[in-house]
Design a protein around this motif. Structure first.
Motif, PDB file in Angstrom:
ATOM      1  N   UNK A 182      63.949   2.428  14.136  1.00 52.29           N
ATOM      2  CA  UNK A 182      64.501   1.097  13.634  1.00 52.29           C
ATOM      3  C   UNK A 182      64.223   0.590  12.250  1.00 52.29           C
ATOM      4  N   UNK A 183      62.875   0.351  11.977  1.00 53.05           N
ATOM      5  CA  UNK A 183      62.380   0.023  10.726  1.00 53.05           C
ATOM      6  C   UNK A 183      62.481   1.023  10.021  1.00 53.05           C
ATOM      7  N   UNK A 184      62.125   2.381  10.122  1.00 51.40           N
ATOM      8  CA  UNK A 184      62.100   3.561   9.296  1.00 51.40           C
ATOM      9  C   UNK A 184      63.508   3.893   8.797  1.00 51.40           C
ATOM     10  N   UNK A 185      64.406   3.931   9.933  1.00 50.07           N
ATOM     11  CA  UNK A 185      65.757   4.122   9.665  1.00 50.07           C
ATOM     12  C   UNK A 185      66.349   3.056   8.739  1.00 50.07           C
ATOM     13  N   UNK A 186      66.149   1.985   8.886  1.00 50.14           N
ATOM     14  CA  UNK A 186      66.846   0.806   8.296  1.00 50.14           C
ATOM     15  C   UNK A 186      66.338   0.812   6.687  1.00 50.14           C
ATOM     16  N   UNK A 187      65.108   1.034   6.616  1.00 48.21           N
ATOM     17  CA  UNK A 187      64.314   1.183   5.100  1.00 48.21           C
ATOM     18  C   UNK A 187      65.000   2.392   4.332  1.00 48.21           C
ATOM     19  N   UNK A 188      65.384   3.443   5.060  1.00 47.63           N
ATOM     20  CA  UNK A 188      65.743   4.624   4.234  1.00 47.63           C
ATOM     21  C   UNK A 188      67.221   4.155   3.944  1.00 47.63           C
ATOM     22  N   UNK A 189      67.881   3.479   4.813  1.00 50.31           N
ATOM     23  CA  UNK A 189      69.439   3.281   4.482  1.00 50.31           C
ATOM     24  C   UNK A 189      69.594   2.337   3.386  1.00 50.31           C
ATOM     25  N   UNK A 190      68.484   1.281   3.642  1.00 53.27           N
ATOM     26  CA  UNK A 190      68.639   0.451   2.391  1.00 53.27           C
ATOM     27  C   UNK A 190      68.277   1.053   0.914  1.00 53.27           C
ATOM     28  N   UNK A 249      68.370  14.198   5.101  1.00 60.81           N
ATOM     29  CA  UNK A 249      67.974  13.473   6.244  1.00 60.81           C
ATOM     30  C   UNK A 249      68.911  13.428   7.454  1.00 60.81           C
ATOM     31  N   UNK A 250      70.080  13.902   7.178  1.00 55.66           N
ATOM     32  CA  UNK A 250      71.170  13.990   8.451  1.00 55.66           C
ATOM     33  C   UNK A 250      70.878  15.463   9.144  1.00 55.66           C
ATOM     34  N   UNK A 268      68.008  10.797  11.657  1.00 50.82           N
ATOM     35  CA  UNK A 268      69.364  10.802  10.849  1.00 50.82           C
ATOM     36  C   UNK A 268      70.540  10.076  11.120  1.00 50.82           C
ATOM     37  N   UNK A 269      70.534  10.177  12.627  1.00 49.40           N
ATOM     38  CA  UNK A 269      71.808   9.276  13.371  1.00 49.40           C
ATOM     39  C   UNK A 269      71.488   7.774  12.850  1.00 49.40           C
ATOM     40  N   UNK A 270      70.413   7.251  13.103  1.00 48.71           N
ATOM     41  CA  UNK A 270      70.216   5.842  12.569  1.00 48.71           C
ATOM     42  C   UNK A 270      70.477   5.444  11.392  1.00 48.71           C
ATOM     43  N   UNK A 271      70.149   6.686  10.356  1.00 46.75           N
ATOM     44  CA  UNK A 271      70.430   6.176   8.978  1.00 46.75           C
ATOM     45  C   UNK A 271      71.956   6.379   8.564  1.00 46.75           C
ATOM     46  N   UNK A 272      72.534   7.223   9.167  1.00 44.38           N
ATOM     47  CA  UNK A 272      74.152   7.150   9.062  1.00 44.38           C
ATOM     48  C   UNK A 272      74.725   5.896   9.410  1.00 44.38           C
ATOM     49  N   UNK A 330      73.808  -6.514  12.340  1.00 45.23           N
ATOM     50  CA  UNK A 330      73.178  -6.715  13.728  1.00 45.23           C
ATOM     51  C   UNK A 330      74.120  -5.725  14.641  1.00 45.23           C
ATOM     52  N   UNK A 331      75.466  -5.783  14.636  1.00 47.01           N
ATOM     53  CA  UNK A 331      76.263  -5.025  15.619  1.00 47.01           C
ATOM     54  C   UNK A 331      76.099  -3.715  15.595  1.00 47.01           C
ATOM     55  N   UNK A 332      75.893  -3.235  14.293  1.00 48.53           N
ATOM     56  CA  UNK A 332      75.530  -1.796  14.081  1.00 48.53           C
ATOM     57  C   UNK A 332      73.983  -1.288  14.626  1.00 48.53           C
ATOM     58  N   UNK A 333      73.119  -1.999  14.564  1.00 54.67           N
ATOM     59  CA  UNK A 333      71.692  -1.893  15.055  1.00 54.67           C
ATOM     60  C   UNK A 333      71.732  -2.286  16.540  1.00 54.67           C
ATOM     61  N   UNK A 334      72.417  -3.002  17.209  1.00 48.19           N
ATOM     62  CA  UNK A 334      72.482  -3.105  18.477  1.00 48.19           C
ATOM     63  C   UNK A 334      73.236  -1.901  19.226  1.00 48.19           C
ATOM     64  N   UNK A 335      74.497  -1.381  18.591  1.00 51.74           N
ATOM     65  CA  UNK A 335      74.834  -0.266  19.200  1.00 51.74           C
ATOM     66  C   UNK A 335      74.175   0.835  19.275  1.00 51.74           C
ATOM     67  N   UNK A 336      73.447   1.053  17.857  1.00 56.82           N
ATOM     68  CA  UNK A 336      72.268   2.024  17.913  1.00 56.82           C
ATOM     69  C   UNK A 336      71.257   2.208  18.882  1.00 56.82           C
ATOM     70  N   UNK A 337      70.719   0.898  19.098  1.00 57.69           N
ATOM     71  CA  UNK A 337      69.823   0.743  19.952  1.00 57.69           C
ATOM     72  C   UNK A 337      70.176   1.339  21.633  1.00 57.69           C
TER      73      UNK A 337
END
Length: 282
Positions: A70-78, A94-95, A157-161, A198-205
């Motif tokens: 979560x934090x790693x994917x979010x940091x790379x996505x940003x 990454x993907x 890669x899935x989290x980042x995308x 938030x909705x995207x993060x919760x769905x990925x979780x």
């Protein structure tokens, strides 16, 4: 809809019914099921140290995957959401691990992590470091964490995308207004980006949790659940019982328990976390 429903019945409903039926018998896979034992198989599974250890490993993988990715994917996505040179190439790099077949990725990492002569051990010795004597996948204390590192590489890669896709839905006007108000970069992310993502993060979780509970192929290729069941998962336990020990009743009971655990966790996640998104849509 008839063809789709027929496929669901054939490959989902019928196997579930068969597993439930099988779990009530002591059966080696040959001949009719006649030795009915009731709930004895469930008791055997729930009191089996290997299964309990496999359950704990699954839960560790669930928590660790979310806590790391979560934090790693979010940091790379940003980072990748900003205009920069080579942005498309970085996204592809990454993907790519995610779209690789698990068999291919598992075999490649198995070869890289070979003790003594593997690429990783060779590189460590080249810089003056001594790798584990039993290998990264052969040491019971390191094997699970090594598998977790590989799983992070494979599925990050899935989290980042998904996070990148969610970031496209954040209006630029909000960022411009925040800049006019003098908000810092961290305040913008904390007050605007992360809440709207938030909705995207919760769905990925949710997807990460279910995938971690059902994990089989990557671990099977890398360690087959070893050493000393240090990386065994519930799926590996039931496969071993069914194919190696011919305890199809035990395997059926383990599969039903795995299904119930995943179902309960999915329902709780839906009720406690995803329900908020459903209310916002309504």
């Amino acid at each position: 809809m008839a063809p789709a429903l027929a496929m669901i019945v054939l490959f989902v409903v019928w196997p579930v019914i068969t597993a439930v039926q099988m779990s009530g018998y002591r059966w080696n896979g040959r001949g009719p099921m006649v030795d009915f034992v009731g709930l004895a198989n469930y008791v055997s599974v729930l009191t089996d140290d290997v299964f309990v250890g496999s359950l704990v490993n699954n839960l560790v993988i669930v928590v660790a995957s979310i806590a790391v990715q979560l934090p790693l994917g979010l940091a790379i996505a940003l980072l990748l959401n900003r205009r920069m040179w080579g942005q498309g190439a970085l996204r592809t790099i990454i993907f790519v691990p995610y779209v690789l077949a698990e068999v291919v990725a598992g075999v490649v990492w198995f070869q890289l992590l070979q003790p003594q002569y593997g690429v990783l051990d060779t590189l460590l010795r080249a810089v003056g470091l001594e790798p584990p004597a039993q290998g990264w996948l052969g040491d019971p204390d390191l094997a699970l964490w090594t598998v977790l590192a590989i799983l992070t590489w494979k599925y990050l890669g899935l989290a980042v995308i998904l996070f990148l896709a969610g970031l496209q839905g954040v209006p630029d006007e909000l960022y411009e207004a925040a800049q006019l108000d003098g908000a810092s970069w961290w305040q913008v992310q904390r007050k605007i980006t992360i809440p709207l993502l938030g909705p995207t993060i919760r769905t990925w979780g949710f997807l990460s949790m279910i995938g971690s509970l059902q994990l089989f192929d990557m671990v099977w290729i890398l360690t087959k659940g070893g050493p000393a069941n240090a990386t065994s998962t519930m799926a590996i336990f039931l496969v071993n019982e069914g194919t190696r020990s011919a305890n199809f009743g035990i395997a059926g009971a383990a599969s039903v328990i795995l299904f119930l655990i995943a179902l309960v966790m999915a329902v709780l996640y839906q009720r406690l976390i995803l329900r908020r998104d459903a209310k916002e849509v309504a």
